[in-house]
Motif scaffolding. Structure first.
Motif, short mmCIF file in Angstrom:
data_model
loop_
_atom_site.label_atom_id
_atom_site.label_comp_id
_atom_site.label_asym_id
_atom_site.label_seq_id
_atom_site.Cartn_x
_atom_site.Cartn_y
_atom_site.Cartn_z
N PHE A 87 4.51 13.43 2.35
CA PHE A 87 5.27 12.57 2.35
C PHE A 87 4.62 11.73 1.66
O PHE A 87 3.38 11.17 2.21
CB PHE A 87 6.02 12.13 3.80
CG PHE A 87 7.15 13.51 4.26
CD1 PHE A 87 6.35 14.47 4.73
CD2 PHE A 87 8.15 13.01 3.69
CE1 PHE A 87 7.81 15.47 5.81
CE2 PHE A 87 8.88 14.20 4.30
CZ PHE A 87 8.80 15.86 5.34
N ARG B 247 -4.35 1.13 -1.81
CA ARG B 247 -3.77 0.03 -1.43
C ARG B 247 -3.62 -0.75 -2.40
O ARG B 247 -3.56 0.26 -3.82
CB ARG B 247 -5.14 -0.90 -1.11
CG ARG B 247 -5.56 -1.03 0.63
CD ARG B 247 -6.08 -2.16 0.77
NE ARG B 247 -6.36 -1.96 2.38
CZ ARG B 247 -5.56 -1.70 3.33
NH1 ARG B 247 -5.02 -2.08 3.43
NH2 ARG B 247 -6.90 -1.52 4.57
N HIS C 4 -1.94 11.49 9.17
CA HIS C 4 -1.52 10.41 8.00
C HIS C 4 -3.18 11.74 7.73
O HIS C 4 -4.17 11.11 8.16
CB HIS C 4 -2.13 9.07 9.19
CG HIS C 4 -3.03 8.08 7.54
ND1 HIS C 4 -4.50 8.25 7.60
CD2 HIS C 4 -2.08 7.05 6.95
CE1 HIS C 4 -4.46 7.22 6.50
NE2 HIS C 4 -3.23 6.49 5.84
N TYR D 223 1.45 11.69 3.84
CA TYR D 223 0.93 11.98 5.63
C TYR D 223 1.55 13.63 5.03
O TYR D 223 2.12 13.94 4.17
CB TYR D 223 1.87 11.69 6.17
CG TYR D 223 2.53 9.60 6.81
CD1 TYR D 223 2.50 8.75 6.07
CD2 TYR D 223 1.76 10.31 8.41
CE1 TYR D 223 1.32 7.38 6.53
CE2 TYR D 223 1.41 8.73 8.47
CZ TYR D 223 0.74 7.77 7.47
OH TYR D 223 1.10 6.35 7.93
N ASP E 75 4.43 1.08 2.10
CA ASP E 75 5.28 -0.53 2.74
C ASP E 75 5.87 -1.27 1.64
O ASP E 75 4.29 -2.35 1.00
CB ASP E 75 3.98 -1.32 3.24
CG ASP E 75 3.64 -2.20 3.97
OD1 ASP E 75 2.80 -2.80 3.75
OD2 ASP E 75 4.83 -3.04 4.75
N GLN F 200 0.37 5.16 1.11
CA GLN F 200 -0.16 6.43 2.48
C GLN F 200 0.67 7.70 1.94
O GLN F 200 1.73 8.12 1.84
CB GLN F 200 0.04 6.09 3.69
CG GLN F 200 -0.21 4.73 4.18
CD GLN F 200 -0.25 3.87 5.08
OE1 GLN F 200 0.02 4.65 6.46
NE2 GLN F 200 0.56 2.53 5.73
N LEU G 226 7.72 1.27 6.93
CA LEU G 226 6.98 1.70 6.36
C LEU G 226 8.10 3.03 5.96
O LEU G 226 8.40 3.14 6.96
CB LEU G 226 6.05 2.43 7.01
CG LEU G 226 5.06 3.57 6.61
CD1 LEU G 226 3.47 2.30 5.87
CD2 LEU G 226 4.45 3.73 7.31
N GLN G 227 8.09 3.20 4.90
CA GLN G 227 9.51 3.76 4.34
C GLN G 227 9.12 4.87 3.17
O GLN G 227 7.95 4.99 3.28
CB GLN G 227 10.64 3.30 3.35
CG GLN G 227 10.38 1.97 3.75
CD GLN G 227 11.83 1.45 3.18
OE1 GLN G 227 13.07 1.84 3.48
NE2 GLN G 227 12.05 0.40 2.36
N PHE G 228 9.19 6.15 4.37
CA PHE G 228 9.38 7.60 3.65
C PHE G 228 9.91 8.31 2.65
O PHE G 228 11.15 7.93 2.11
CB PHE G 228 8.80 8.55 4.64
CG PHE G 228 7.65 8.12 5.86
CD1 PHE G 228 7.71 7.37 6.26
CD2 PHE G 228 7.12 9.48 5.75
CE1 PHE G 228 6.95 7.03 7.69
CE2 PHE G 228 5.26 8.83 7.25
CZ PHE G 228 5.66 7.79 7.75
N LEU H 62 -4.79 6.97 3.14
CA LEU H 62 -3.88 5.03 2.31
C LEU H 62 -4.78 4.34 0.70
O LEU H 62 -5.92 3.92 1.18
CB LEU H 62 -4.25 4.07 3.43
CG LEU H 62 -3.65 3.06 3.36
CD1 LEU H 62 -2.76 1.85 4.86
CD2 LEU H 62 -4.35 1.45 2.43
N ASN I 102 1.13 -0.65 0.12
CA ASN I 102 0.14 -0.47 -0.46
C ASN I 102 0.50 1.31 -0.19
O ASN I 102 2.33 0.95 0.15
CB ASN I 102 -0.68 -0.24 1.21
CG ASN I 102 -0.48 0.63 2.59
OD1 ASN I 102 0.66 1.35 2.78
ND2 ASN I 102 -0.08 -0.63 3.70
#
Lengths: 114, 112
Positions: free
Chosen positions: B88, B50, B45, B35, B92, B33, B100-102, B48, B31
């Motif tokens: 941001f 998917r 948040h 932010y 995942d 996301q 969870l990487q930004f 999200l 997914n």
């Protein structure tokens, strides 16, 4: 509390000292994340926990960094022998389950190493 | 290197205009996301989406996801001064559940 709580909010420490940063996640959240953010930068992944175990520790910058989580709740990030490059905002987040749901962030700990 | 990369790095618009920012990523995801981070520290948040979804709406926000191009876009319609923040994207990664990487973020300034 209703949200993710981090303490202290600010920490100034001398180079070479050890520091402990605390994160109290939202009750019932099984996943907990630690990130580091330098001024004006994105979030650098450090480590995440699923329950008390840490499936991925690859983001920890060096062996001076360690983290633990006990009772599936509170987590502590420890930095030993702090260096000036460790200065940053350390953010903690928690979520109901790893990856699939939104992460709730604390307000962070601003660490300054002098 | 970052899994997600936002573009542009900075965006300046006037109130009422739309703001569009993009996120590109490298590996398959479960997914994606978005932010928001206001000046200060905590991230909030927004939405999200998917991997099997193509578009999602939430209020003035519209997110699209193109898995073939490994990219996502966030559109903020009728922007307000209160939308001034850094945005941001976070992914995942498919083979690393929970990591969870930004990205580096897009700094948006909305002027009255």
């Amino acid at each position: 509390g209703a949200g993710v709580s981090q303490s202290p909010s600010n920490k100034v420490t001398e180079k070479g000292k050890d520091v402990e940063l605390r994160c109290d996640p939202i009750s019932g959240h099984t996943a907990l994340y630690w990130y580091r953010q330098s001024l004006g930068q994105g979030l650098e992944f450090l480590i995440y926990f699923q329950g008390n175990s840490a499936p991925d520790k690859s983001g920890l910058p060096s062996d001076r960094f360690s983290a633990e989580r006990t009772g599936g709740s509170v987590s502590t990030l420890t930095i030993q022998r702090t260096q000036q490059e460790d200065s940053a905002v350390y953010l903690c987040a928690s979520s109901l389950g790893a990856g699939y749901t939104e992460a709730f962030f604390g307000q962070g700990t601003r660490l300054t190493v002098v | 290197s970052q899994q997600g990369e936002e573009d542009p790095q900075a965006l300046s618009i006037q109130e009422g205009e739309n703001a569009t920012m993009n996120c590109s990523y490298k590996t398959s995801i479960n997914n994606l996301q978005w932010y928001r981070q206001n000046s200060g520290r905590g991230l909030v948040h927004l939405i999200l989406i998917r991997s099997n979804e193509r578009e999602k709406h939430s209020g003035r926000l519209r997110v699209t996801l193109d898995t073939s191009k490994k990219s996502s876009s966030l559109l903020i319609t009728a922007s307000r001064a209160a939308d001034t923040a850094s945005y941001f994207c976070a992914t995942d990664v498919g083979d690393s559940w929970g990591k969870l990487q930004f990205g580096a973020g897009t700094q948006v300034v909305v002027t009255p």
